[in-house]
Design an enzyme around this catalytic site. Structure first.
Site, short mmCIF file in Angstrom:
data_model
loop_
_atom_site.label_atom_id
_atom_site.label_comp_id
_atom_site.label_asym_id
_atom_site.label_seq_id
_atom_site.Cartn_x
_atom_site.Cartn_y
_atom_site.Cartn_z
N ASP A 35 -11.45 -4.05 7.65
CA ASP A 35 -11.13 -2.63 7.80
C ASP A 35 -11.61 -1.78 6.63
O ASP A 35 -11.58 -0.57 6.69
CB ASP A 35 -9.62 -2.43 8.04
N TYR A 58 1.60 -7.53 -3.99
CA TYR A 58 1.45 -8.67 -3.07
C TYR A 58 0.29 -9.58 -3.41
O TYR A 58 -0.07 -10.47 -2.64
CB TYR A 58 1.35 -8.19 -1.62
N ASP A 103 0.80 -1.23 0.00
CA ASP A 103 0.00 0.00 0.00
C ASP A 103 0.83 1.28 0.00
O ASP A 103 0.64 2.18 0.82
CB ASP A 103 -0.97 0.00 1.19
C1 GDL Z 1 -4.41 -4.50 2.33
C2 GDL Z 1 -3.39 -4.22 3.39
C3 GDL Z 1 -3.88 -4.57 4.78
C4 GDL Z 1 -5.38 -4.37 4.93
C5 GDL Z 1 -6.07 -5.23 3.90
C6 GDL Z 1 -7.58 -5.23 3.94
C7 GDL Z 1 -2.08 -6.22 2.79
C8 GDL Z 1 -0.73 -6.79 2.51
N1 GDL Z 1 -2.13 -4.91 3.10
O1 GDL Z 1 -4.13 -4.35 1.20
O2 GDL Z 1 -3.17 -3.78 5.68
O3 GDL Z 1 -5.81 -4.71 6.21
O4 GDL Z 1 -5.69 -4.80 2.63
O5 GDL Z 1 -8.11 -3.96 3.78
O6 GDL Z 1 -3.04 -6.92 2.72
#
Ligand code: GDL
Length: 694
Positions: free
Chosen positions: A243, A177, A133
């Site tokens: 989240d 990722y 991110d």
């Molecule tokens: C993401 C973020 C993570 C977050 C998730 C869900 C990774 C490697 N990084 O991209 O911090 O909680 O999405 O919103 O997953």
């Protein structure tokens, strides 16, 4: 715990243990130190072995990554790291410098080392560098120093890894990722190739699967990425992360990751819901999954009960988790529960007032008694808040039933032979809604307040949603004052939920897709079949429903009659082999009907169309497809089939009549490359004709 992942590495050939555990890697309020300690206890009890510390909104993990911890903070971390050790949990400290690090500046790299040294001094032995991110553009200084962003990240990561003495566990999270982030794809991603080729072999790579939140993770997809990364990845699993949506929380079992993945992976870390306590199921079921023998394929299920046990079943794993969770709900014995803290100092807040307890007298109100929470309540709770791409069985059933009751509400209103089926299904729906309300009440009375408070907003929200649906069904059946509650011109704020974000969503075309998710469009199997006499009611229903929707959207209530209308309502029968219906899991959801010769039908509605038009376009086609069907290719296929039948009957052309207000069909025909606007004359002013020669 499966020990696997025999990664052959230069200088180190030992079999590493499978990493299984939790990453605190979400955005928002980080967990408290007490919650993390509680997590270590649970992980140990359930056989997990790792915790990755990576809370996005912890200042010194990401935004102020250069800043060293104050002595107070350090003290807390020391306690945490030693608690992890006590419980045999590998504490991995992660840092995310990617927001603003200049990779080519040695002072920056020194700052990174200094920070990690500080954490090492606190007793931490496992580390991780995260580059998720972040902006992918390099600053001019880095562009000069490195041939690509991947080279910059890998160079710094390798240097830090060596500086720390090549720790046994060191994880790297790439910027790309997941497969969806790779350009043009995983196997041709130059970023991943660089990581695979240049990252030192002792460093493991985190990977979230095909997407950020992956619905499924297949063995093939892992084999593909492993071959590029030259190592088995550690899955950072966002399956339970919430989240990104404040209205959702996920309490379904770990699912759609075959256990055959286990020997192909270095590990799995789940990044779960932001709320600590509701993660019981997420973590417990992951632990069950990690324990499943990797070679037990689902085929074993047919080989008898004993074999069945060896194979991971999400439903069984869920029941195991819920049985344990129920105990926790029913106990106040939570180290972090505020009730317990308070009760140790003061008088208990609850009903236990000892000698002073109030006993109602004759004719007085009896005391409120709370029924205890049941396992079925918890099953229902998890079904309502299941997984990001799937509702639980009861939730699916409730949506299905509500949809059916809505589509067949005419039956209830006009007392057809379907009335009794409608009423009994409405009663079942009502019972299901009542079960949700009862579950809410029992949860609200559960002794463990910490879990309840984490869940409260969600269960309140679902209770309101379900209560509204219940009232709506009552109004469809003609009972109660439900309609007043639903259509109130001056509603209370809970009548328009979701705030500004909700309004934006409803205005965007994507909102339709979201609704469709409720009816599982991805798993829907459609069937196009010839129309039969029994379909008459369904066709009429769809016709009336679409007509009503046009009227609700503000068009006039009186529509001038069309040939299409008398065909759809069954006043005129379609020509032989010229009628098709579309079916999905919930029943008939669309139709296409045609008349090879529409002249007589035109006369029956006093349509005065010149003979020359009918000579060129003698046939008519009409149809509707319910909005729950978003795939336009289905209507296209039905039309294609009808056109070929009409052609084989010797017709030279086909036309259709389209109301300006019928945006759906108008859009469909105007976008088709086959039909063109047609001058027909004598059409009502709100109608256009389109036609095609055959
Ligand atoms: C993401 C973020 C993570 C977050 C998730 C869900 C990774 C490697 N990084 O991209 O911090 O909680 O999405 O919103 O997953």
């Amino acid at each position: 715990m499966a020990t696997s992942s025999e990664v052959s590495e230069k200088g180190r050939s030992a079999t590493k243990r499978f990493i299984g555990g939790v990453v605190e890697g979400f955005y928002g309020r980080p967990w408290t130190m007490e919650q993390r300690t509680e997590l270590f206890k649970r992980e140990q009890k359930w056989g997990l072995n790792t915790y990755l510390y990576a809370p996005k909104d912890d200042y010194k993990h990401r935004m102020y990554w250069r800043d060293l911890y104050s002595s107070e903070e350090a003290e807390q971390l020391v306690t945490l790291i030693s608690a992890a050790k006590q419980h045999n949990i590998d504490f991995i400290y992660a840092i995310s410098p990617g927001l603003d690090i200049t990779f080519s500046n040695s002072k920056e790299v020194a700052a990174l080392k200094r920070k990690l040294d500080q954490v090492r001094e606190m007793g931490c032995t496992s580390f991780s560098l995260l580059f998720d991110d972040i902006e992918t553009d390099m600053c001019p200084a880095d562009k000069q120093a490195f041939s690509s962003f991947a080279h910059a990240q890998v160079a710094v990561t390798n240097e830090v890894y060596q500086h720390l003495g090549e720790p046994e566990t060191f994880l790297f999270c790439p910027t790309d990722y997941c497969a969806a982030f790779c350009t043009p794809n995983v196997s041709q991603s130059s970023y991943l190739h660089t990581v695979g080729d240049e990252l030192l072999p002792g460093i493991d790579v985190l990977w979230t699967g095909p997407k950020v939140v992956s619905h499924k993770i297949s063995v093939e997809s892992i084999e593909e990425v492993s071959s590029i990364l030259k190592r088995a990845p550690v899955i950072w699993d966002n399956i339970h992360a919430n989240d990104y949506d404040p209205q959702r929380i996920f309490m379904g079992p770990y699912k759609d990751r075959p256990t055959e993945l286990i020997p192909k992976l270095r590990g799995v870390l789940t990044n779960p819901n932001c709320e600590f306590y509701p993660n019981f199921v997420a973590i417990h079921t992951l632990a069950t999954w990690c324990k499943a023998p990797a070679d037990a394929t689902p085929r074993d299920v047919e080989m008898g009960d004993e074999e069945q046990e060896s194979c991971y079943s999400p439903q069984k794993a869920l029941t195991l988790a819920l049985t344990d969770w129920l105990e926790e709900f029913l106990s106040t014995d939570q180290p972090t529960a505020c009730l317990k803290k308070e009760s140790s100092d003061e008088e208990p807040m609850q009903t236990d007032l000892g000698e002073h307890s109030y006993v109602p007298g004759p004719g007085e109100n009896p005391l409120y008694t709370a029924e205890p929470l049941t396992l079925d309540d918890l099953k229902l709770l998890c079904d309502l808040f299941y997984l990001p791409y799937e509702h639980g069985a009861t939730a699916k059933m409730m949506l299905h039933e509500l949809n059916w009751l809505k589509c067949h509400s005419q039956a209830a209103a006009i007392k057809t032979e379907q009335t009794s089926e409608w009423c009994s299904r409405a009663q079942i729906f009502d019972d299901m809604c009542e079960a949700v309300v009862r579950m809410f009440n029992r949860l609200s009375n559960a002794p463990n307040r910490s879990i309840l408070y984490d869940l409260y907003n969600y269960i309140c929200d679902i209770k309101s949603g379900v209560t509204l649906a219940q009232a709506y069904v009552k109004s469809l059946g003609g009972f109660g004052k439900a309609s007043a509650q639903l259509m109130n011109a001056d509603p209370e704020p809970w009548g328009f939920r979701g705030g500004l974000s909700g309004e934006f969503q409803r205005m965007l075309p994507g909102h339709g897709n979201r609704d469709l998710f409720k009816y599982s469009p991805k798993t829907s199997v459609y069937c196009i079949r010839p129309y039969c006499a029994e379909d008459k009611m369904d066709v009429q229903r769809i016709f009336v429903q679409m007509q009503r929707e046009r009227q609700i959207k503000g068009s006039s209530t009186t529509e001038s009659p069309l040939i299409s209308d008398i065909l759809s309502t069954g006043k005129v029968l379609p020509s032989p082999q010229c009628a098709l219906v579309l079916e999905d899991d919930f029943g008939v959801c669309g139709y296409m009907l045609a008349l090879t010769d529409a002249k007589e039908a035109a006369a029956s509605i006093q349509r005065d169309t010149s003979d020359s038009v009918f000579e060129k376009f003698p046939s008519l086609v009409t149809g509707q497809v319910l909005p729950r069907v978003t795939d336009p290719s289905l209507a296209k296929r039905m039309i294609g089939q009808l056109l070929s039948t009409i052609r084989s009957c010797g017709s030279r052309g086909v036309f259709c009549e389209l109301r300006h207000t019928d945006r759906r069909m108008l859009d469909f025909f105007t976008k088709s490359s086959t039909f063109r606007p047609l001058e027909m004359g004598s059409l009502p002013p709100d109608v256009i004709a389109m036609g095609t020669t055959l």
